[in-house]
Design an enzyme around this catalytic site. Structure first.
Site, short mmCIF file in Angstrom:
data_model
loop_
_atom_site.label_atom_id
_atom_site.label_comp_id
_atom_site.label_asym_id
_atom_site.label_seq_id
_atom_site.Cartn_x
_atom_site.Cartn_y
_atom_site.Cartn_z
N ASP A 11 0.87 -1.18 0.00
CA ASP A 11 0.00 0.00 0.00
C ASP A 11 0.91 1.22 0.00
O ASP A 11 1.71 1.41 0.93
CB ASP A 11 -0.89 0.01 1.23
CG ASP A 11 -1.91 -1.12 1.21
OD1 ASP A 11 -2.38 -1.46 0.12
OD2 ASP A 11 -2.23 -1.65 2.29
N ASP A 130 -13.66 -4.01 -1.64
CA ASP A 130 -13.49 -3.80 -0.20
C ASP A 130 -14.85 -4.03 0.46
O ASP A 130 -15.79 -3.27 0.21
CB ASP A 130 -12.98 -2.39 0.10
CG ASP A 130 -11.59 -2.15 -0.48
OD1 ASP A 130 -10.84 -3.13 -0.64
OD2 ASP A 130 -11.27 -0.98 -0.78
#
Length: 253
Positions: A11, A130
């Protein structure tokens, strides 16, 4: 059993690797290119890079990072974050990425999945989902987990598959960063209704969690971040455990 993949996830925010819990409380976890080189040498099957802030002024940083990584590793890698158009995808692929991951843009304009699959082929298109449990089902979130779309994750997965997604990167927001194990009910529910390969994300904390995701959750790939970044689990040890459990991987270490 078909070969499974072990995938470190980077990330990236402002050119640095970060990691948090439940998508917040981010801490610095190092240089993305250095991590990429380490994982390539360690025997990772693939890498995923997600620009989690994805502001327009970070585009040059992301493209430079992709180019530097592509020049130094030999395994496939996927790049996502802030990709809104086919031209955005073309830029990232030209910089050296092998696959593109789209999340928010795919929900805002689902036809982007169709166009991308037609232009680049489904094998290049990863739709990231998500998801968070609401007590009765899983909701889909966008914008790095900040906005609840109210859409059902299972139905969205079916639509993404129908439109041409080559893979689904499914992150459990409930499990993210907790190290309590992958979300097996979510993985099982998805594997029952779609045939598109599923990358399980969110919750890895021990070797047995990866094995459960594959054997019980029917995941095609398992993804983790901080557990790898802080060298608490070596890929070589994880691959040895897979071999002991008769789980083949793409690249044997």
């Amino acid at each position: 059993m078909l070969a499974k993949r072990i995938i470190p996830c980077l990330d990236v925010k402002d050119g640095r690797v970060v990691k948090g819990v439940h998508f917040v409380n981010l801490i610095d976890a190092g240089d993305p290119v250095a991590h990429a080189n380490f994982y390539d040498a360690e025997g990772a099957d693939e890498l995923v890079f997600l620009d989690i802030t994805a502001s327009s002024d970070a585009r040059a940083i992301l493209l430079d990072m992709v180019a530097r990584v592509a020049a130094s590793i030999h395994i496939p890698f996927t790049v996502g974050g802030g990709i809104r158009t086919v031209e955005d995808m073309r830029e990232i692929l030209r910089a050296g990425a092998d696959k593109i991951s789209i999340n928010t843009a795919a929900l805002l304009q689902p036809e982007l999945i169709d166009r991308a699959a037609e232009v680049f082929g489904s094998q290049c298109i990863v739709v990231a989902i998500d998801a968070r449990w609401n007590g009765a089902s899983w909701d889909v979130f966008t914008h790095g987990g900040r906005n609840n779309t109210g859409r059902d994750a299972l139905q969205w997965a079916k639509e993404a598959q129908r439109r041409g997604a080559g893979e689904l990167l499914v992150t459990s927001m409930d499990k993210d960063g907790t190290r309590s194990g992958f979300d097996l009910p979510l993985l099982q529910a998805l594997s029952e209704i779609i045939t598109t390969p599923i990358i399980a994300s969110g919750g890895a904390g021990a070797i047995e969690h990866f094995i459960e995701a594959v054997k019980l959750g029917n995941a095609d790939a398992v993804l983790a971040a901080s557990l790898f970044h802080f060298r608490e689990l070596r890929l070589s040890d994880l691959k040895q455990a897979f071999r002991e459990n008769d789980i083949p991987t793409r690249y044997e270490s």
